[in-house]
Design a protein around this motif. Structure first.
Motif, PDB file in Angstrom:
ATOM      1  N   VAL A  89      -1.435  14.758   1.855  1.00 17.15           N
ATOM      2  CA  VAL A  89      -2.444  13.891   1.028  1.00 17.15           C
ATOM      3  C   VAL A  89      -2.036  12.663   0.832  1.00 17.15           C
ATOM      4  CG1 VAL A  89      -3.619  13.733  -1.294  1.00 17.15           C
ATOM      5  CG2 VAL A  89      -3.201  15.976  -0.500  1.00 17.15           C
ATOM      6  N   LEU A  90      -0.881  12.123   0.657  1.00 13.63           N
ATOM      7  CA  LEU A  90      -0.624  10.581   0.329  1.00 13.63           C
ATOM      8  C   LEU A  90      -0.220   9.828   1.774  1.00 13.63           C
ATOM      9  CD1 LEU A  90       2.455  10.786  -2.066  1.00 13.63           C
ATOM     10  CD2 LEU A  90       0.017  10.442  -2.673  1.00 13.63           C
ATOM     11  N   SER A  91      -0.199  10.737   2.859  1.00 14.96           N
ATOM     12  CA  SER A  91      -0.069  10.095   4.086  1.00 14.96           C
ATOM     13  C   SER A  91      -1.594   9.546   4.546  1.00 14.96           C
ATOM     14  CB  SER A  91       0.291  11.089   5.001  1.00 14.96           C
ATOM     15  OG  SER A  91       1.759  11.182   4.802  1.00 14.96           O
ATOM     16  N   ASP A  92      -2.627  10.389   4.392  1.00 21.19           N
ATOM     17  CA  ASP A  92      -3.801  10.084   4.915  1.00 21.19           C
ATOM     18  C   ASP A  92      -4.721   9.871   3.886  1.00 21.19           C
ATOM     19  OD1 ASP A  92      -2.708  10.469   7.564  1.00 21.19           O
ATOM     20  OD2 ASP A  92      -3.173  12.465   7.227  1.00 21.19           O
ATOM     21  N   PHE A  93      -4.599  10.184   2.780  1.00 19.64           N
ATOM     22  CA  PHE A  93      -5.608  10.135   1.639  1.00 19.64           C
ATOM     23  C   PHE A  93      -7.072  10.569   1.994  1.00 19.64           C
ATOM     24  CE2 PHE A  93      -2.716   6.772   0.160  1.00 19.64           C
ATOM     25  CZ  PHE A  93      -2.611   7.296  -1.257  1.00 19.64           C
ATOM     26  N   GLN A  94      -7.032  11.970   2.650  1.00 22.32           N
ATOM     27  CA  GLN A  94      -7.826  12.540   3.011  1.00 22.32           C
ATOM     28  C   GLN A  94      -7.854  14.243   2.967  1.00 22.32           C
ATOM     29  OE1 GLN A  94      -9.022  11.338   7.035  1.00 22.32           O
ATOM     30  NE2 GLN A  94      -7.932  12.923   7.984  1.00 22.32           N
ATOM     31  N   VAL A  95      -8.915  14.691   2.754  1.00 19.16           N
ATOM     32  CA  VAL A  95      -8.537  16.230   2.457  1.00 19.16           C
ATOM     33  C   VAL A  95      -9.779  16.916   3.302  1.00 19.16           C
ATOM     34  CG1 VAL A  95      -8.801  18.266   0.737  1.00 19.16           C
ATOM     35  CG2 VAL A  95      -7.614  15.927  -0.060  1.00 19.16           C
ATOM     36  N   SER A  96      -9.302  18.231   3.894  1.00 20.58           N
ATOM     37  CA  SER A  96     -10.030  18.959   4.565  1.00 20.58           C
ATOM     38  C   SER A  96     -10.627  20.136   3.781  1.00 20.58           C
ATOM     39  CB  SER A  96      -9.580  19.510   5.932  1.00 20.58           C
ATOM     40  OG  SER A  96      -9.308  18.504   6.826  1.00 20.58           O
ATOM     41  N   ILE A 126      -9.454  10.583  -4.852  1.00 20.84           N
ATOM     42  CA  ILE A 126      -9.855  10.333  -3.344  1.00 20.84           C
ATOM     43  C   ILE A 126     -11.255  10.090  -3.332  1.00 20.84           C
ATOM     44  CG2 ILE A 126     -10.187  11.392  -0.989  1.00 20.84           C
ATOM     45  CD1 ILE A 126      -7.667  12.782  -1.449  1.00 20.84           C
ATOM     46  N   LEU A 127     -12.046  10.702  -4.080  1.00 22.42           N
ATOM     47  CA  LEU A 127     -13.510  10.619  -4.109  1.00 22.42           C
ATOM     48  C   LEU A 127     -14.030   9.493  -4.980  1.00 22.42           C
ATOM     49  CD1 LEU A 127     -14.726  14.177  -3.436  1.00 22.42           C
ATOM     50  CD2 LEU A 127     -14.108  12.507  -1.795  1.00 22.42           C
ATOM     51  N   SER A 128     -13.207   8.877  -5.835  1.00 20.62           N
ATOM     52  CA  SER A 128     -13.787   7.878  -6.804  1.00 20.62           C
ATOM     53  C   SER A 128     -14.474   6.845  -6.262  1.00 20.62           C
ATOM     54  CB  SER A 128     -12.494   7.381  -7.686  1.00 20.62           C
ATOM     55  OG  SER A 128     -12.888   6.483  -8.454  1.00 20.62           O
ATOM     56  N   ASP A 129     -15.698   6.475  -6.927  1.00 18.32           N
ATOM     57  CA  ASP A 129     -16.318   5.287  -6.118  1.00 18.32           C
ATOM     58  C   ASP A 129     -15.730   4.155  -6.519  1.00 18.32           C
ATOM     59  OD1 ASP A 129     -18.422   7.084  -5.203  1.00 18.32           O
ATOM     60  OD2 ASP A 129     -19.462   6.983  -7.158  1.00 18.32           O
ATOM     61  N   GLU A 130     -14.863   4.024  -7.580  1.00 20.43           N
ATOM     62  CA  GLU A 130     -14.059   2.716  -7.908  1.00 20.43           C
ATOM     63  C   GLU A 130     -12.539   2.853  -7.604  1.00 20.43           C
ATOM     64  OE1 GLU A 130     -15.643  -0.013  -8.685  1.00 20.43           O
ATOM     65  OE2 GLU A 130     -17.648   0.935  -8.934  1.00 20.43           O
ATOM     66  N   PRO A 131     -11.890   1.839  -7.287  1.00 14.77           N
ATOM     67  CA  PRO A 131     -10.594   2.088  -7.112  1.00 14.77           C
ATOM     68  C   PRO A 131      -9.904   2.614  -8.353  1.00 14.77           C
ATOM     69  CG  PRO A 131     -11.180  -0.220  -6.511  1.00 14.77           C
ATOM     70  CD  PRO A 131     -12.384   0.642  -7.264  1.00 14.77           C
ATOM     71  N   VAL A 132      -8.853   3.396  -8.538  1.00 14.67           N
ATOM     72  CA  VAL A 132      -8.220   4.018  -9.321  1.00 14.67           C
ATOM     73  C   VAL A 132      -6.681   3.854  -9.198  1.00 14.67           C
ATOM     74  CG1 VAL A 132     -10.327   5.598  -9.809  1.00 14.67           C
ATOM     75  CG2 VAL A 132      -8.123   6.377  -8.282  1.00 14.67           C
ATOM     76  N   VAL A 133      -5.952   4.213 -10.245  1.00 19.96           N
ATOM     77  CA  VAL A 133      -4.584   4.274 -10.379  1.00 19.96           C
ATOM     78  C   VAL A 133      -4.457   5.817 -10.640  1.00 19.96           C
ATOM     79  CG1 VAL A 133      -2.300   3.959 -11.564  1.00 19.96           C
ATOM     80  CG2 VAL A 133      -4.143   2.023 -11.380  1.00 19.96           C
ATOM     81  N   GLY A 163       0.880  -1.114  -0.082  1.00 14.94           N
ATOM     82  CA  GLY A 163       0.113  -0.066   0.004  1.00 14.94           C
ATOM     83  C   GLY A 163       0.983   1.257   0.039  1.00 14.94           C
ATOM     84  N   LYS A 164       1.970   1.190  -0.647  1.00 11.29           N
ATOM     85  CA  LYS A 164       2.789   2.428  -0.616  1.00 11.29           C
ATOM     86  C   LYS A 164       2.804   3.154  -1.996  1.00 11.29           C
ATOM     87  CE  LYS A 164       6.359   1.551   3.236  1.00 11.29           C
ATOM     88  NZ  LYS A 164       6.227   3.013   3.373  1.00 11.29           N
ATOM     89  N   PRO A 165       3.206   4.339  -2.308  1.00  6.19           N
ATOM     90  CA  PRO A 165       3.256   4.831  -3.513  1.00  6.19           C
ATOM     91  C   PRO A 165       4.525   4.507  -4.222  1.00  6.19           C
ATOM     92  CG  PRO A 165       2.513   6.589  -1.955  1.00  6.19           C
ATOM     93  CD  PRO A 165       3.126   5.192  -1.069  1.00  6.19           C
ATOM     94  N   ASN A 190     -12.720   6.967  -0.584  1.00  9.87           N
ATOM     95  CA  ASN A 190     -13.482   5.774  -0.584  1.00  9.87           C
ATOM     96  C   ASN A 190     -12.863   4.528  -0.785  1.00  9.87           C
ATOM     97  OD1 ASN A 190     -16.082   7.188  -0.186  1.00  9.87           O
ATOM     98  ND2 ASN A 190     -15.976   7.890  -2.429  1.00  9.87           N
ATOM     99  N   HIS A 191     -11.675   4.532  -1.644  1.00  5.74           N
ATOM    100  CA  HIS A 191     -10.768   3.454  -1.949  1.00  5.74           C
ATOM    101  C   HIS A 191      -9.310   4.126  -2.040  1.00  5.74           C
ATOM    102  CE1 HIS A 191     -14.044   0.696  -2.957  1.00  5.74           C
ATOM    103  NE2 HIS A 191     -14.708   1.992  -3.648  1.00  5.74           N
ATOM    104  N   VAL A 192      -8.544   3.774  -1.309  1.00  2.37           N
ATOM    105  CA  VAL A 192      -7.250   3.952  -1.637  1.00  2.37           C
ATOM    106  C   VAL A 192      -6.583   3.855  -2.811  1.00  2.37           C
ATOM    107  CG1 VAL A 192      -4.720   3.771  -0.679  1.00  2.37           C
ATOM    108  CG2 VAL A 192      -6.718   3.791   1.107  1.00  2.37           C
ATOM    109  N   PRO A 193      -6.176   4.612  -3.636  1.00  2.25           N
ATOM    110  CA  PRO A 193      -5.606   4.576  -4.942  1.00  2.25           C
ATOM    111  C   PRO A 193      -4.386   4.057  -5.065  1.00  2.25           C
ATOM    112  CG  PRO A 193      -5.322   6.873  -4.540  1.00  2.25           C
ATOM    113  CD  PRO A 193      -6.134   6.155  -3.254  1.00  2.25           C
ATOM    114  N   ILE A 194      -3.921   3.344  -5.926  1.00  6.99           N
ATOM    115  CA  ILE A 194      -2.429   3.114  -6.310  1.00  6.99           C
ATOM    116  C   ILE A 194      -1.994   4.270  -6.928  1.00  6.99           C
ATOM    117  CG2 ILE A 194      -1.119   1.532  -7.797  1.00  6.99           C
ATOM    118  CD1 ILE A 194      -3.034  -0.625  -7.637  1.00  6.99           C
ATOM    119  N   VAL A 195      -0.711   4.736  -6.182  1.00  6.48           N
ATOM    120  CA  VAL A 195      -0.061   5.692  -6.618  1.00  6.48           C
ATOM    121  C   VAL A 195       1.117   5.654  -7.264  1.00  6.48           C
ATOM    122  CG1 VAL A 195       0.654   8.145  -5.870  1.00  6.48           C
ATOM    123  CG2 VAL A 195      -1.245   6.923  -4.805  1.00  6.48           C
TER     124      VAL A 195
END
Length: 328
Positions: A167-174, A140-147, A39-41, A184-189
């Motif tokens: 952003v890459l640490s938590d995959f969340q945005v304020s 971050i908000l994609s309903d499906e897993p993405v790259v 799960g690492k970039p 929704n799904h942690v992307p492959i980065v």
């Protein structure tokens, strides 16, 4: 090849990438597999044109995921990478809803009371319908897993790189008006770098590192045969041997794999049957993109030809391997 949800082994990674016409060596397949499993970039560095961006596309294609690309450049900031409010759209809605707003404000006894009523309606105008999602937020908000491909991160400023770490640490945005938006799904980065500047140690610590160099002769020949199958095998080997030779010369820009493929396709288009001197001289600009490089290589080739200036053709099939060893 049928898409899969995740790579289950290094061998499957190699086969799946191959199904996307990406020839991966053991190091590439192993690092891609571990990046997904841990799960690492994945940070890929190397010369321009060696297939770093294509790797991200191949991973997305193999896994049946959408590729979201953030192209980095000098001056890139979070509003261009993350989100911004569509103020023009908000203004348009305000004008269209003018009558409704007048009803809302009707009967207000003071400016403070009117302001309070407008504040109660802020959720209408600061909602997802007015939020313009840039690549990072879309991933971050994609309903499906993405790259998520963050291309040429070395072109961005150090300040943006620091922002990206969060952003890459938590995959969340304020978002102040909406609160915290989590993935929704942690992307492959996949991050790429042409190594034009040194990246921070903090970024490298958070990533698995992969250096992609120019391929060996046999590896590049395999790519050419895969991507340009109409090029005769003998011509393909001659072309790759010459490109490999050019990379041994001190040039401003060495020909990349993509330029090798362009040249191979050009040879097919011209119906070239032999890599003779005339063909080489008239198509050399497909490989070399700077005048100084062209002149330098032309001088090298002239010295290799010696006094054969009256000859229109040279038997490159026999001479090129020997001449390639003489270019340094």
């Amino acid at each position: 090849m049928k898409s899969i949800n995740a790579f289950q082994s290094i061998e499957e990674t190699t086969d799946s990438l191959g199904g996307q016409q990406y020839i991966a060596n053991d190091e590439i397949s192993t690092t891609v597999y571990l990046s997904q499993q841990l799960g690492k970039p994945l940070l890929t560095e190397g010369p321009a044109g060696v297939g770093k961006t294509e790797l991200a596309k191949a991973v997305a294609g193999s896994l049946g995921r959408t590729l979201i690309r953030l192209q980095c450049y000098e001056g890139l900031d979070e509003t261009k990478a993350l989100y911004e409010w569509e103020y023009a759209k908000q203004l348009l809605y305000t004008q269209l809803l003018r009558d409704q707003l007048q009803q809302t404000l009707a009967g207000a006894n003071s400016l403070a009371e009117a302001a309070d009523r407008l504040t109660d309606e802020e959720d209408v105008f600061f909602s997802m319908r007015f939020l313009l999602q840039r690549p990072l937020l879309r991933a971050i908000l994609s309903d499906e897993p993405v790259v998520l491909l963050i291309d040429e991160i070395d072109r961005a400023d150090a300040e943006f790189e620091a922002f990206l770490l969060e952003v890459l640490s938590d995959f969340q945005v304020s978002v102040p008006e909406l609160g915290t938006l989590a993935a929704n799904h942690v992307p492959i980065v996949v991050l790429t770098s042409n190594n034009t500047r040194e990246l921070s140690e903090a970024l490298k610590r958070r990533c698995l590192y992969l250096f992609i160099d120019y391929p060996s002769l046999e590896q590049e020949l395999s790519v050419v045969r895969l991507k340009v199958p109409d090029l005769a095998p003998q011509m393909a080997r001659q072309a790759v041997e010459l490109v490999q030779s050019l990379r041994q010369i001190d040039l401003r820009k060495h020909p990349s794999i993509s330029e090798t493929l362009d040249w191979a396709q050009a040879l097919v288009t011209l119906n070239s049957e032999n890599l003779d001197r005339k063909t080489l001289e008239t198509t050399l600009s497909v490989l070399l993109k700077h005048e100084t490089d062209l002149r330098k290589v032309q001088r090298q080739l002239g010295r290799m030809n010696g006094q054969d200036d009256d000859e229109d053709e040279t038997d490159w099939d026999e001479e090129l391997p020997r001449r390639r060893r003489r270019i340094d």
